[in-house]
Design a protein around this motif. Sequence first.
Motif: not given
Length: 267
Positions: A213-222, A228-234, A27-30, A240-243
């Motif tokens: 916003d990919c970076d916001r999804a990364v921040e929320t996940t952390r 984070v397994s990979f990224g964020p990368q353009d 719910a927080d991420v998506f 994109m990023a793998t979480l």
Amino acid sequence: MTARPEGAPCWADATFPDLESAKSFYADVFGWTFEDGGEAAGHYTQASSESGVAAGLAPPMPGAADDSPTGWTLYFATPDAAATAGHIGEHGGRVVTGPMEVGPYGTMAIAEDPDGIRFGLWQPGSHEGFAAINDEHGTYCWAEVDTRHPERADAFFPGVFGYRVHKMRDNTMDYAVWSVGDGDPLLGRAELSGDVFPAGTPPHVGICFAVDDCDRAVETTRRRGGDVSFGPQDSPFGRMATLRDPQGATFTVIDVDRTVGEMPQFS
């Protein structure tokens, strides 16, 4: 809804030891909202984005091993799950579960390719799968079969589903997309390599959800205890990023509006 072609990704779900924590995280991420199917449905829970149903979340089945891995499963559409299950065996794969009817909703099966990559089949009844596949925040938008044996994947999945294989014109990596006939690509196939995937990553089907916003999804996940397994990368496809969520399920997020570079060419 127009019927999806055979082999088209049509649904994704995951089993979580702590279903309530998973619902809170996603719910927080998506921004997903949830509808619990109740005790009769084993508390299988549908997650929805603004367009409608987006994915399924469930607690472990009664009697399931405590150490069963948590992860997302992608389902492919089929008009005849029993026939497709037969094709899986003919091409060297195996059916793990089913085919089995799921009430009026449809018929499902879980299978593996010859290298153990797990995926699902879904023959729709009243439940046709994803309400939408697009770039809306929180919706499924892409998937990749990530394998150490690209030639075997390029034989098995097209053999079962009739895909056409289009190889990327790039000598630095082995990547392909699969389509049905002359249609748009349905999903990708990547070679597992240390440049992108962490050491020890098992072959799998990686599922990608769109985000604003990919970076916001990364921040929320952390912030919520994932990593984070990979990224964020353009990339030309988007940022994109793998979480990995707090219970160990991995997924990819992509902001398709933030692209960098030229799109690759495919044969």
